[in-house]
Design a protein around this motif. Structure first.
Motif, PDB file in Angstrom:
ATOM      1  N   ASP A 131       0.856  -1.171   0.000  1.00  0.00           N
ATOM      2  CA  ASP A 131       0.000   0.000   0.000  1.00  0.00           C
ATOM      3  C   ASP A 131       0.895   1.224   0.000  1.00  0.00           C
ATOM      4  O   ASP A 131       1.866   1.296   0.764  1.00  0.00           O
ATOM      5  CB  ASP A 131      -0.914   0.010   1.230  1.00  0.00           C
ATOM      6  CG  ASP A 131      -2.003  -1.044   1.137  1.00  0.00           C
ATOM      7  OD1 ASP A 131      -2.496  -1.269   0.019  1.00  0.00           O
ATOM      8  OD2 ASP A 131      -2.342  -1.640   2.164  1.00  0.00           O
ATOM      9  N   GLY A 132       0.565   2.186  -0.865  1.00  0.00           N
ATOM     10  CA  GLY A 132       1.359   3.395  -0.936  1.00  0.00           C
ATOM     11  C   GLY A 132       1.119   4.312   0.250  1.00  0.00           C
ATOM     12  O   GLY A 132       0.233   4.075   1.085  1.00  0.00           O
ATOM     13  N   GLU A 133       1.904   5.377   0.329  1.00  0.00           N
ATOM     14  CA  GLU A 133       1.823   6.305   1.452  1.00  0.00           C
ATOM     15  C   GLU A 133       1.953   7.741   0.959  1.00  0.00           C
ATOM     16  O   GLU A 133       2.632   8.018  -0.037  1.00  0.00           O
ATOM     17  CB  GLU A 133       2.948   6.038   2.452  1.00  0.00           C
ATOM     18  CG  GLU A 133       2.893   4.685   3.119  1.00  0.00           C
ATOM     19  CD  GLU A 133       4.065   4.467   4.065  1.00  0.00           C
ATOM     20  OE1 GLU A 133       3.885   3.714   5.028  1.00  0.00           O
ATOM     21  OE2 GLU A 133       5.142   5.062   3.827  1.00  0.00           O
ATOM     22  N   HIS A 134       1.341   8.653   1.676  1.00  0.00           N
ATOM     23  CA  HIS A 134       1.559  10.068   1.433  1.00  0.00           C
ATOM     24  C   HIS A 134       2.935  10.465   1.954  1.00  0.00           C
ATOM     25  O   HIS A 134       3.429   9.894   2.935  1.00  0.00           O
ATOM     26  CB  HIS A 134       0.480  10.905   2.123  1.00  0.00           C
ATOM     27  CG  HIS A 134      -0.870  10.773   1.476  1.00  0.00           C
ATOM     28  ND1 HIS A 134      -1.827   9.892   1.933  1.00  0.00           N
ATOM     29  CD2 HIS A 134      -1.412  11.403   0.403  1.00  0.00           C
ATOM     30  CE1 HIS A 134      -2.899   9.985   1.168  1.00  0.00           C
ATOM     31  NE2 HIS A 134      -2.682  10.884   0.232  1.00  0.00           N
ATOM     32  N   PHE A 135       3.533  11.442   1.311  1.00  0.00           N
ATOM     33  CA  PHE A 135       4.813  11.969   1.774  1.00  0.00           C
ATOM     34  C   PHE A 135       4.921  13.412   1.300  1.00  0.00           C
ATOM     35  O   PHE A 135       4.007  13.937   0.665  1.00  0.00           O
ATOM     36  CB  PHE A 135       5.973  11.090   1.314  1.00  0.00           C
ATOM     37  CG  PHE A 135       6.376  11.231  -0.136  1.00  0.00           C
ATOM     38  CD1 PHE A 135       7.677  11.577  -0.482  1.00  0.00           C
ATOM     39  CD2 PHE A 135       5.465  11.008  -1.174  1.00  0.00           C
ATOM     40  CE1 PHE A 135       8.058  11.706  -1.810  1.00  0.00           C
ATOM     41  CE2 PHE A 135       5.844  11.121  -2.501  1.00  0.00           C
ATOM     42  CZ  PHE A 135       7.147  11.475  -2.819  1.00  0.00           C
ATOM     43  N   ASP A 136       6.032  14.064   1.617  1.00  0.00           N
ATOM     44  CA  ASP A 136       6.151  15.494   1.329  1.00  0.00           C
ATOM     45  C   ASP A 136       6.427  15.795  -0.146  1.00  0.00           C
ATOM     46  O   ASP A 136       6.296  16.940  -0.567  1.00  0.00           O
ATOM     47  CB  ASP A 136       7.255  16.109   2.186  1.00  0.00           C
ATOM     48  CG  ASP A 136       6.879  16.156   3.665  1.00  0.00           C
ATOM     49  OD1 ASP A 136       5.661  16.158   3.956  1.00  0.00           O
ATOM     50  OD2 ASP A 136       7.790  16.166   4.512  1.00  0.00           O
TER      51      ASP A 136
END
Length: 630
Positions: free
Chosen positions: A117-122
């Motif tokens: 599962d992907g993730e949010h990042f900056d």
């Protein structure tokens, strides 16, 4: 336990209709215009219609100058004025990815070992959002990355992302207006896309990449502000990559950068494309870079792919539910890609002629063809120690698919050409009924005759089989048959039969001379008339096999410890659900290195064919896409 199966199935269907707006029926209804599959490399047998590619499309921008603005005077100030907060917030999705409906709970599925599962990042400053407006899309609709160029002004995105009033925002910050972005807003000056690209089911979706040159901002070029990524040829179909994109606001309320880090790619059958299984890559990520590595700063790296290709990069409608997207695609970057990279750097629009796919891994074909796969049976037909797959097609053709024992199908051979006789095959199964260590194929015909074809791998199907029973009215009611090892400890010589009145019968010690001993496991009853598919395998890891049953409401169960005296204990794999009502054919084989018959093969109503390798007693195994859907 199943006495309320009809009522429960109706309730599930009603809930699905209310929650999904009947969208979950997409598998039965067929693809939308943006959800098409490409033509198979396997010629469609007689009676199985091959897809017809649509005409190719080329880049256009409204006024013919290629700048994406429609009037040739698109500036930074124009972009700031045009891309108001209201327009930015009106983003729509060009990829066809649908929203996950609120309140929907996906059926349980054990995902691929390669799945993450992907993730949010900056985010990183060399990747950003691409805003554009066209007939069917506008605003924050795609992702792009800055790539190294002599002019210091080039970005890479997907071929389907072209549009008017286009502008690139590096490391987009949704809390700031267009004029206040940290790394500026950069108007598209000129688009470069392969003239043969097409967003249809043809192989030309392999060309879903595009470049754009950007106008300067404050006397500087974009590469001088954010740096640039290098481009490398895609080494092959299996790579470890990090994919970066900006999902659209509908699916990404935070409106932040998103990445799938260190995920492995696999080939997309019949295409010069690769795919990943990563949750969260919703529409808006199209064009996003696939990094093979990053430099020490972490702001730039080496790109070997971009989100795009088949179905405009997604979705895969055969995942946890018909609307939940996990599979994302990318074209391979090869000769054709680098020709256009060179053209874009020089400001050229070269027509490189018709596209011809390079040599691809073996493909079993397309979903359009496999919608005509009527029956399947798996067994060790060639005596190799692992299974092969036999398919009977609606036109009577019979095909054997060879497996390498490591989960890959590597070749096929025709056992029977299209013919009228085999169109009357109603159900088939495979077992070693003759005791030769080569599996045999048992066929129940429409007139009730049952025939055993011994040692199919070496003898084929052009010789007369052994008649187990002649035409009769009793066996016309043998709705499903499934061979297994419920009683025998050495050979697959037991036969499970589900009759049209719900009776369930186990025949043990079946051989070429007859059906052996008969054992009634279920008297005629209304519940088992809803058992739509049967298969058998070593799902519980015991020496004896389990019976797997799919019910008409999509429930999937194993019956563990089935013997001659009783049906085994029920072990639930899937609760009733809409998705699995679209499973139309299934069989189980030994296709993977664990040397157990626990690899479930499913052919869905849209032709997609999936293998769940190493399926367990209560969980589906690792998912492998064998054939993409139509």
């Amino acid at each position: 336990m199943h006495t309320q199966r009809i009522r429960l199935g109706a309730a599930v269907a009603l809930c699905a209709a209310l929650l999904l707006g009947n969208a979950a029926a997409a598998r039965a209804a067929g693809p939308t215009p943006t959800s098409s599959r490409a033509a198979t490399t396997k010629p469609a047998p007689s009676g199985k219609t091959a897809p017809t590619p649509r005409p190719s499309t080329s880049a256009a921008d409204g006024d013919g100058d290629g700048d994406g603005d429609g009037d040739g005077s698109w500036t930074v100030q124009d972009a700031i004025r045009f891309w108001t907060p209201e327009r930015i917030a009106s983003a729509t999705d060009p990829s066809g990815r649908a929203a996950q409906p609120q309140g929907w709970t996906a059926p349980h599925k054990k995902r691929s070992l390669a799945a993450i599962d992907g993730e949010h990042f900056d985010g990183i400053k060399s990747v950003g959002t691409l805003f554009s407006q066209s007939k069917d899309m506008k605003a924050h609709n795609c992702t792009a990355s800055v790539v190294s160029s002599g002019g210091h002004n080039l970005i890479l995105t997907a071929g389907h992302c072209l549009g008017d009033k286009a502008a690139f925002v590096p490391k987009y910050d949704h809390t700031k207006s267009a004029g206040d972005q940290k790394y500026g807003i950069w108007p598209v000056k000129e688009w470069f896309r392969d003239s043969q690209y097409a967003s249809d089911r043809s192989a030309n979706s392999d060309l879903d990449f595009a470049f754009a040159s950007l106008k300067g901002n404050g006397g500087r070029n974009v590469q001088d502000v954010v740096g640039a990524n290098t481009l490398a040829r895609t080494p092959g179909f299996v790579n470890q990559v990090t994919v970066v994109g900006y999902p659209m606001v509908d699916h990404n309320p935070q409106d932040r950068a998103f990445h799938c880090a260190n995920v492995w790619t696999t080939p997309l059958p019949a295409y010069n494309q690769m795919q990943i299984d990563c949750g969260g890559m919703w529409g808006g990520v199209s064009g996003g870079p696939w990094f093979s590595k990053f430099d020490p700063s972490g702001d730039t790296g080496e790109i070997i792919g971009n989100v795009g290709g088949f179905l405009r990069g997604g979705p895969d409608v055969r995942s946890d539910n018909p609307l939940y997207n996990r599979i994302t695609y990318s074209p391979l970057h090869g000769d054709r890609f680098f020709q256009h990279y060179d053209d874009a750097q020089q400001g050229l629009h070269t027509d490189h002629g018709p596209y011809h796919q390079p040599s691809l891994p073996y493909s079993m074909g397309s979903g359009t063809t496999w919608q005509h796969a009527k029956l399947m049976a798996a067994g060790d037909f060639d005596g190799t120690g692992h299974s092969e797959l036999i398919v009977v097609w609606t036109d009577g053709e019979v095909t054997l698919y060879t497996n390498d024992g490591n989960g890959h199908f590597i070749a096929e051979r025709q056992l029977r050409a299209a013919n009228s006789t085999w169109t009357h095959a109603e159900t088939i199964t495979a077992g070693d009924f003759t005791g030769s260590n080569q599996f045999d194929l048992m066929v129940r015909w429409s007139d009730g005759e049952v025939t055993l074809f011994g040692d199919v791998g070496s003898k084929g199907l052009n010789v007369p089989g052994t008649r187990m029973i002649g035409p009769n009215t009793t066996w016309q009611h043998a709705t499903q048959i499934a061979a297994g090892r419920f009683n025998s400890s050495s050979y697959v010589t037991d036969l499970m039969v589900r009759w049209s009145d719900g009776e369930l019968t186990l025949y043990t010690n079946v051989g070429a001379g007859g059906f052996g001993q008969e054992h009634r496991l279920q008297d005629p009853n209304s519940t088992w008339t809803h058992a739509t598919l049967l298969t058998a395998g070593e799902f519980s890891g015991n020496q004896k096999w389990d019976l797997m049953v799919q019910w008409s409401d999509g429930e999937l169960d194993n019956y563990v410890g089935t013997t001659t005296s009783a049906l085994g204990t029920e072990a639930r794999i899937q609760n009733p659900n809409e998705l699995w009502t679209h499973n139309t054919v299934m069989t189980t084989g030994n296709f993977t290195p664990n040397h157990r018959t626990d690899d479930l093969v499913v052919r869905w109503s849209d032709g997609e064919t999936t293998m769940y390798a190493d399926t367990g007693m209560t969980t589906l195994g690792t998912e492998h896409n064998l054939v993409p859907h139509a």
